[in-house]
Design a protein around this motif. Structure first.
Motif, PDB file in Angstrom:
ATOM      1  N   HIS A 426      37.221  50.393  34.836  1.00  0.00           N
ATOM      2  CA  HIS A 426      35.837  50.742  34.534  1.00  0.00           C
ATOM      3  C   HIS A 426      35.801  51.597  33.274  1.00  0.00           C
ATOM      4  CE1 HIS A 426      34.318  49.241  38.361  1.00  0.00           C
ATOM      5  NE2 HIS A 426      35.200  49.979  39.020  1.00  0.00           N
ATOM      6  N   GLN A 427      34.662  51.611  32.615  1.00  0.00           N
ATOM      7  CA  GLN A 427      34.509  52.474  31.449  1.00  0.00           C
ATOM      8  C   GLN A 427      34.692  53.933  31.833  1.00  0.00           C
ATOM      9  OE1 GLN A 427      33.986  50.926  28.382  1.00  0.00           O
ATOM     10  NE2 GLN A 427      34.547  52.929  27.545  1.00  0.00           N
ATOM     11  N   SER A 428      34.252  54.286  33.032  1.00  0.00           N
ATOM     12  CA  SER A 428      34.310  55.670  33.494  1.00  0.00           C
ATOM     13  C   SER A 428      35.685  56.075  34.023  1.00  0.00           C
ATOM     14  CB  SER A 428      33.271  55.889  34.590  1.00  0.00           C
ATOM     15  OG  SER A 428      33.500  54.988  35.676  1.00  0.00           O
ATOM     16  N   GLY A 429      36.585  55.104  34.189  1.00  0.00           N
ATOM     17  CA  GLY A 429      37.910  55.408  34.714  1.00  0.00           C
ATOM     18  C   GLY A 429      38.340  54.371  35.730  1.00  0.00           C
ATOM     19  N   PRO A 430      39.589  54.444  36.181  1.00  0.00           N
ATOM     20  CA  PRO A 430      40.102  53.433  37.107  1.00  0.00           C
ATOM     21  C   PRO A 430      39.549  53.591  38.516  1.00  0.00           C
ATOM     22  CG  PRO A 430      41.749  55.134  36.738  1.00  0.00           C
ATOM     23  CD  PRO A 430      40.615  55.437  35.805  1.00  0.00           C
ATOM     24  N   GLU A 431      39.318  52.446  39.168  1.00  0.00           N
ATOM     25  CA  GLU A 431      38.987  52.426  40.597  1.00  0.00           C
ATOM     26  C   GLU A 431      40.204  51.874  41.330  1.00  0.00           C
ATOM     27  OE1 GLU A 431      36.198  49.977  43.805  1.00  0.00           O
ATOM     28  OE2 GLU A 431      35.663  49.951  41.663  1.00  0.00           O
ATOM     29  N   ASN A 432      40.855  52.729  42.093  1.00  0.00           N
ATOM     30  CA  ASN A 432      42.056  52.326  42.812  1.00  0.00           C
ATOM     31  C   ASN A 432      41.634  51.691  44.136  1.00  0.00           C
ATOM     32  OD1 ASN A 432      44.518  52.195  44.270  1.00  0.00           O
ATOM     33  ND2 ASN A 432      45.362  53.844  43.019  1.00  0.00           N
ATOM     34  N   LEU A 433      41.577  50.365  44.151  1.00  0.00           N
ATOM     35  CA  LEU A 433      41.130  49.646  45.346  1.00  0.00           C
ATOM     36  C   LEU A 433      41.967  49.997  46.566  1.00  0.00           C
ATOM     37  CD1 LEU A 433      40.629  46.051  43.887  1.00  0.00           C
ATOM     38  CD2 LEU A 433      38.865  47.671  44.528  1.00  0.00           C
ATOM     39  N   THR A 434      43.237  50.251  46.349  1.00  0.00           N
ATOM     40  CA  THR A 434      44.178  50.434  47.456  1.00  0.00           C
ATOM     41  C   THR A 434      44.095  51.842  48.032  1.00  0.00           C
ATOM     42  OG1 THR A 434      45.605  48.885  46.289  1.00  0.00           O
ATOM     43  CG2 THR A 434      46.574  50.087  48.119  1.00  0.00           C
ATOM     44  N   ARG A 435      44.221  52.820  47.195  1.00  0.00           N
ATOM     45  CA  ARG A 435      44.208  54.215  47.696  1.00  0.00           C
ATOM     46  C   ARG A 435      42.822  54.660  48.131  1.00  0.00           C
ATOM     47  NH1 ARG A 435      49.257  56.901  46.866  1.00  0.00           N
ATOM     48  NH2 ARG A 435      50.533  55.821  45.315  1.00  0.00           N
ATOM     49  N   ASP A 436      41.786  54.083  47.539  1.00  0.00           N
ATOM     50  CA  ASP A 436      40.434  54.440  47.976  1.00  0.00           C
ATOM     51  C   ASP A 436      40.189  54.064  49.438  1.00  0.00           C
ATOM     52  OD1 ASP A 436      39.968  55.439  45.488  1.00  0.00           O
ATOM     53  OD2 ASP A 436      38.567  53.873  44.845  1.00  0.00           O
TER      54      ASP A 436
END
Length: 440
Positions: A426-436
């Motif tokens: 994302h422009q705002s930073g990574p989205e960690n699908l796994t750890r989230d």
């Protein structure tokens, strides 16, 4: 209306725009996309598990039905020729009624060899997209998997629609359940095979529904990068456990790896904790404009620093990197693009005309050289292993004396460490699908 249904129409619009542009560039009229066919096992009357053409499942979540066809031109409503045979040997698919069906002109096909009745009459300026070129030839389709079309579609497939991101979040949710069950089975002292069964039960997948064969390695088997054997007998002692296993949802893949050990296992447990933090640090660097090659090299730099800090190799990290010593312990690439396929297409492309960007000569197993951009989904999977064959080669070099072989011998029985997350850019930073989802 579900979130999937709400985002699916925009997904189809995106595919239509991509198709129209790909056809215009190639000077073609339509694409004829084949779901695929079943393959008969040699000297047998049984088929291999069916794997759908990813270009087909990009349009709709039908992953288990061969002999289906799509006719698309980027403007008209896509035509879906859906196979429903008159068959008492096998389960016949239901007539489609799911949320996606309204996006297609639906035609039912009862005999696979009669598909020509539902295809355009003159297909000389149309392109077949699929594996079975001999079928396309028999149908008089004029072009087969043209490079200009595939390059455009493969490049843009890296940019996921909202619908695709929802599917990938769900695939990760399913896979995380499996990883939690597998970890408990390890702690209970189960065999590799029984851990595998626990995983399948938790994700609700049959083996052929997995995006790839599970890698489940206990102890020194964790040093085998693609270990697929799954011993039925548990070892006398459980030292470590590496699991690389995923799940699918609507044709989209998750690919997650974790390494575990029991508490109190000294240096290896500390090394595992350090690798976990190292992987988190690499994920934090996943942002638009970042070179994936540079991120891979940074992973080597960080792993070299760990090797030095733990006294495994007595050499400054930068020298270790320049001399190639880190590759003994981290011999594979940092990760890859993921989506409709586990190792998704387009990872080596500089543009949508197919300009190839090779991996650096010193890192030939890197699976992605492309610049990181928003809406891409990538995996980050650094590893640190004690692989006998690679260690023996290192021992024979001029740098062999820099290695603490006594410590190496103490760590060999644990095999190695790999940690892998799936990350949306994302422009705002990574989205960690796994750890989230709570998987640590």
């Amino acid at each position: 209306m579900s979130s999937l249904e709400a985002t699916y129409a925009n997904h189809i619009e995106t595919l239509q725009r991509r198709t129209a542009e790909a056809l215009a560039r190639a000077g073609l009229d339509k694409l004829i996309i084949h779901s695929g066919q079943t393959k008969r096992q040699f000297l047998d009357d049984m088929d291999y598990p069916f794997k759908v053409n990813p270009h087909f499942k990009a349009w709709l979540p039908v992953v288990d039905n061969p002999n289906c066809w799509l006719v698309v031109d980027g403007v008209s409503k896509p035509k879906l020729i859906f196979y429903r045979p008159d068959d008492f040997w096998h389960l016949v698919p239901e007539e489609p009624h799911q949320f996606w069906v309204e996006s297609f002109e639906l035609v039912l096909l009862s005999q696979a060899d009669q598909v020509f009745r539902h295809l355009p009459r003159d297909m000389a300026n149309m392109a077949y997209i699929g594996e079975y070129v001999e079928v396309a030839e028999a149908l008089s389709i004029g072009h087969f998997n043209p490079d200009a079309v595939l390059s455009y579609l493969h490049y843009h497939r890296a940019y996921k629609t909202d619908y695709e991101l929802l599917c990938m979040r769900e695939a990760n949710r399913i896979a995380v359940k499996g990883h939690e069950a597998a970890r408990q089975a390890f702690l209970d002292g189960d065999s590799e095979f029984d851990i595998h069964l626990s995983y399948l039960e938790a994700v609700g997948h049959a083996e052929h529904e997995l995006p790839y064969g599970n890698i489940i390695g206990l102890n020194q088997n964790a040093a085998i990068l693609h270990y697929m054997h799954q011993q039925h007998t548990a070892p006398k002692e459980h030292l470590s456990f590496l699991i690389d296993a995923g799940a699918t949802y609507n044709g989209y893949a998750a690919d997650i790896t974790r390494t575990h050990c029991y508490r109190g296992h000294g240096t290896f447990a500390e090394l595992l904790a350090a690798m976990n933090e190292l992987e988190r640090g690499l994920v934090a660097r996943v942002k638009p404009g970042q070179s994936y090659v540079d991120l891979h090299i940074d992973a080597h730099r960080r792993i070299a620093a760990l090797l030095n800090a733990f006294g495994i190799v007595e050499m400054e990290p930068e020298q270790m990197l320049s001399e190639g010593l880190s590759r003994t312990f981290f011999p594979h690439g940092l990760g890859h693009s993921i989506g409709l396929q586990v190792h998704d297409v387009g990872g080596f492309m500089a543009d949508d005309r197919g300009t190839h960007v090779s991996a650096p000569d010193e890192h030939p197993f890197l699976r992605m050289t492309r610049k990181i951009e928003t809406r891409q989904v990538v995996t980050i999977e650094p590893g640190l292993y004690f692989i006998d064959s690679l260690l023996e080669k290192l021992k024979a070099t001029k740098h062999g004396d820099a290695v603490n072989w006594k410590l190496i011998d103490a760590l060999r029985p644990y095999g190695g460490i790999r940690i892998e997350d799936n990350v949306i850019v994302h422009q705002s930073g990574p989205e960690n699908l796994t750890r989230d989802l709570g998987l640590n």
